[in-house]
Design a protein around this motif. Structure first.
Motif, short mmCIF file in Angstrom:
data_model
loop_
_atom_site.label_atom_id
_atom_site.label_comp_id
_atom_site.label_asym_id
_atom_site.label_seq_id
_atom_site.Cartn_x
_atom_site.Cartn_y
_atom_site.Cartn_z
N GLN A 175 21.27 27.94 1.70
CA GLN A 175 21.57 27.82 3.13
C GLN A 175 22.95 27.23 3.36
O GLN A 175 23.67 27.63 4.27
CB GLN A 175 20.49 26.97 3.79
CG GLN A 175 19.12 27.64 3.82
CD GLN A 175 17.99 26.69 4.13
OE1 GLN A 175 18.15 25.46 4.07
NE2 GLN A 175 16.82 27.23 4.44
N GLN A 176 23.34 26.27 2.53
CA GLN A 176 24.69 25.72 2.63
C GLN A 176 25.75 26.78 2.34
O GLN A 176 26.80 26.81 2.98
CB GLN A 176 24.83 24.54 1.66
CG GLN A 176 24.00 23.33 2.03
CD GLN A 176 24.04 22.24 0.98
OE1 GLN A 176 24.72 22.38 -0.03
NE2 GLN A 176 23.30 21.17 1.21
N ALA A 177 25.45 27.66 1.37
CA ALA A 177 26.39 28.74 1.06
C ALA A 177 26.55 29.69 2.24
O ALA A 177 27.65 30.21 2.48
CB ALA A 177 25.91 29.49 -0.18
N LEU A 178 25.48 29.93 2.97
CA LEU A 178 25.57 30.80 4.14
C LEU A 178 26.48 30.20 5.21
O LEU A 178 27.25 30.91 5.87
CB LEU A 178 24.17 31.05 4.72
CG LEU A 178 23.25 31.95 3.89
CD1 LEU A 178 21.83 31.88 4.44
CD2 LEU A 178 23.76 33.39 3.90
N ILE A 179 26.41 28.89 5.39
CA ILE A 179 27.27 28.22 6.37
C ILE A 179 28.72 28.24 5.90
O ILE A 179 29.66 28.35 6.70
CB ILE A 179 26.78 26.78 6.62
CG1 ILE A 179 25.43 26.80 7.35
CG2 ILE A 179 27.80 25.99 7.44
CD1 ILE A 179 24.85 25.44 7.62
N ALA A 180 28.92 28.15 4.59
CA ALA A 180 30.28 28.13 4.03
C ALA A 180 30.93 29.51 4.00
O ALA A 180 32.14 29.61 3.79
CB ALA A 180 30.24 27.54 2.62
N HIS A 181 30.15 30.56 4.23
CA HIS A 181 30.69 31.92 4.19
C HIS A 181 31.78 32.08 5.25
O HIS A 181 31.67 31.55 6.36
CB HIS A 181 29.56 32.92 4.43
CG HIS A 181 29.91 34.33 4.10
ND1 HIS A 181 30.72 35.10 4.91
CD2 HIS A 181 29.56 35.12 3.05
CE1 HIS A 181 30.84 36.30 4.38
NE2 HIS A 181 30.15 36.34 3.25
N LEU A 183 28.34 43.05 10.16
CA LEU A 183 28.81 41.71 9.89
C LEU A 183 27.66 40.80 9.47
O LEU A 183 27.78 40.01 8.51
CB LEU A 183 29.50 41.14 11.13
CG LEU A 183 29.96 39.68 11.06
CD1 LEU A 183 31.07 39.53 10.01
CD2 LEU A 183 30.44 39.20 12.42
N ILE A 184 26.53 40.91 10.16
CA ILE A 184 25.36 40.10 9.81
C ILE A 184 24.87 40.45 8.41
O ILE A 184 24.55 39.56 7.61
CB ILE A 184 24.24 40.31 10.84
CG1 ILE A 184 24.65 39.72 12.20
CG2 ILE A 184 22.92 39.69 10.36
CD1 ILE A 184 23.70 40.03 13.33
N ARG A 185 24.85 41.74 8.10
CA ARG A 185 24.41 42.15 6.76
C ARG A 185 25.36 41.61 5.69
O ARG A 185 24.91 41.11 4.64
CB ARG A 185 24.31 43.67 6.66
CG ARG A 185 23.24 44.29 7.54
CD ARG A 185 22.97 45.74 7.13
NE ARG A 185 24.13 46.60 7.34
CZ ARG A 185 24.39 47.24 8.48
NH1 ARG A 185 23.59 47.09 9.54
NH2 ARG A 185 25.43 48.04 8.57
N ARG A 186 26.65 41.74 5.92
CA ARG A 186 27.63 41.28 4.94
C ARG A 186 27.53 39.77 4.72
O ARG A 186 27.60 39.28 3.60
CB ARG A 186 29.04 41.65 5.42
CG ARG A 186 30.14 41.32 4.41
CD ARG A 186 31.47 41.92 4.79
NE ARG A 186 32.01 41.32 6.01
CZ ARG A 186 32.15 41.98 7.15
NH1 ARG A 186 31.76 43.25 7.23
NH2 ARG A 186 32.67 41.39 8.22
N TRP A 187 27.32 39.05 5.81
CA TRP A 187 27.18 37.59 5.73
C TRP A 187 25.94 37.19 4.94
O TRP A 187 26.01 36.36 4.02
CB TRP A 187 27.11 37.01 7.15
CG TRP A 187 26.56 35.61 7.21
CD1 TRP A 187 27.17 34.49 6.77
CD2 TRP A 187 25.29 35.21 7.75
NE1 TRP A 187 26.36 33.38 6.99
CE2 TRP A 187 25.20 33.81 7.60
CE3 TRP A 187 24.24 35.90 8.36
CZ2 TRP A 187 24.09 33.08 8.02
CZ3 TRP A 187 23.15 35.18 8.78
CH2 TRP A 187 23.07 33.79 8.61
N TYR A 188 24.79 37.79 5.24
CA TYR A 188 23.55 37.41 4.57
C TYR A 188 23.61 37.74 3.07
O TYR A 188 23.12 36.98 2.23
CB TYR A 188 22.35 38.11 5.21
CG TYR A 188 21.05 37.77 4.53
CD1 TYR A 188 20.40 36.57 4.81
CD2 TYR A 188 20.50 38.62 3.58
CE1 TYR A 188 19.22 36.23 4.17
CE2 TYR A 188 19.31 38.29 2.94
CZ TYR A 188 18.68 37.10 3.24
OH TYR A 188 17.52 36.76 2.59
N ARG A 189 24.22 38.88 2.75
CA ARG A 189 24.28 39.31 1.34
C ARG A 189 25.36 38.57 0.56
O ARG A 189 25.45 38.73 -0.66
CB ARG A 189 24.53 40.81 1.27
CG ARG A 189 23.38 41.65 1.83
CD ARG A 189 23.80 43.09 1.97
NE ARG A 189 22.72 43.91 2.52
CZ ARG A 189 22.89 45.18 2.96
NH1 ARG A 189 24.11 45.73 2.92
NH2 ARG A 189 21.88 45.85 3.44
#
Length: 407
Positions: free
Chosen positions: A315-321, A395-401
């Motif tokens: 989850q931290q990695a998702l915020i750091a994206h 964009l959402i897909r790219r972020w989640y992946r």
């Protein structure tokens, strides 16, 4: 293909199977209860009662024997696989949704900071423990005092209801209480009702007189299953109603559901028995439901904001994206007017599914749902109220992946 999508379709397939088998089990159970209670017992002969029914253009003449007819039929239809298939598919769904997705649906660090394997172990062990306690209760001297035994059973249900809310998310707590009850019901069929019926059939085929205790025991367990059915249905659907599972009093609400299920079933049981309509059950049901509604909105939480639980590394990695800021504002503009602690959209009392998306941490915690609902599919947001173009969903897909990150 994306593993997340495969898991999502596996969940759909198992859920569909669970619903199909549950319809078959509950349908046959309700039919036989109505048939047994509605039999005309003022008939001559060895039969305990009979009934004439019409359905689908045909007429059916049904007779019930407490022991067996004079000539034991070679073929008997056993109603057991409906129950077994419902429980097996339910456990499979529990594993796919709550065990595989433990971090998202099962564990709430604000309630109990459990490891995934500890949470799964508690989940599985509680189902076994529930059956053991119930079975010993039925085999105790209270088995001859069914009214007292039902009160003790209700106390056990209340205790488990409270206990689940002390270790799991509210959603998982109510679901597990349903699974706890369904396990009792299926174990009744598999370990008591069917074995006792087989003993009676074997005795009859061997020319022996069956012991009446086997029928008495099976009848008691069948009666319990009858009154437990409606609460199980509500609890299995409760994950769609955050006012029930996300309430401060969710464990009391779940307990009251069992009382409401009893009053509803009692009305239908007495109606089938031709004993007249028990209209008082309507008043009792309405009063219990009103109490549930009141408890669901009773403000008990402190006004001071609670400290948020720590985020996982993922989850931290998702915020750091690098795309997180853009995704966050997409969510705020298209989702947060419904998915908020205080919903501003008219006609919606609470955030759908209990999902709140107002902070960065909340968006990260619910990343999978955002990905599935707004990235992979067009399920959200409702097209009449908000609009995401294909580039936004990409964009959402790219972020989640985790794509597009600089090495």
């Amino acid at each position: 293909m994306d593993a997340t999508i495969l898991i999502h379709w596996a969940e759909f397939a198992v859920r569909w199977l669970h619903v199909i088998t549950a319809i078959a089990w509950i349908g046959s159970s309700f039919y036989f209860i109505a048939l047994d209670l509605g039999l005309n017992r003022n008939v001559p002969g060895p039969a305990d009662g009979e009934e004439w029914q019409v359905h689908g253009g045909g007429f059916y003449h049904i007779q019930k024997y407490l022991v067996a007819p004079e000539a034991m039929p070679e073929h008997l239809t056993w109603f057991k696989w409906e129950s077994y298939a419902t429980w097996l598919s339910g456990v499979a769904l529990l594993a796919v949704l709550y065990w595989v997705g433990a971090e998202l649906y099962l564990i709430d660090p604000n309630v109990a900071d459990l490891s995934i394997w500890a949470a799964i172990a508690i989940s599985a062990a509680s189902l076994v423990l529930g059956w053991v306690l119930y079975d010993r209760l039925c085999k105790s001297p209270l088995g001859d005092r069914p009214q007292v035994m039902m009160l003790v059973l209700f106390a056990i249900i209340v205790a488990f209801s409270w206990g689940y809310t002390q270790v799991f998310t509210g959603r998982a707590a109510l679901l597990h209480l349903g699974a706890f009850t369904a396990t009792i019901m299926t174990a009744n069929v598999a370990m008591i009702i069917i074995p006792n019926q087989k003993i009676v059939v074997a005795d009859l085929k061997a020319g022996r007189t069956p012991d009446a205790k086997y029928g008495k025991i099976a009848k008691l367990r069948s009666t319990h299953n009858n009154y437990l059915t409606l609460p199980v249905i509500f609890l299995m659907l409760s994950n769609h109603y955050p006012l029930a599972f996300a309430s401060e009093f969710n464990w009391i609400i779940a307990s009251l559901i069992f009382l409401m299920g009893v009053t509803i079933r009692h009305f239908f049981n007495t109606m089938h028995a031709r004993g007249g309509y028990k209209w008082w059950t309507w008043g009792a049901t309405t009063a219990i439901f009103a109490a549930i509604v009141w408890l669901s909105v009773l403000p008990l939480r402190d006004e001071a904001p609670q400290e948020e639980a720590a985020l996982s590394a993922g989850q931290q990695a998702l915020i750091a994206h690098s795309d997180f800021e853009d995704v966050f504002w997409l969510v705020q503009g298209n989702c947060a007017y419904c998915h908020a602690a205080e919903v501003s959209y008219p006609g919606i009392a609470a955030a759908p599914g209990g999902v709140v998306l107002e902070t960065e941490a909340e968006v990260a915690r619910h990343a999978l749902q955002i990905y599935m609902q707004a990235g992979v599919s067009h399920a959200m947001p409702p097209p009449s109220q908000a609009f995401l173009v294909d580039e936004d969903r990409a964009l959402i897909r790219r972020w989640y992946r985790g794509e597009g990150l600089e090495e």
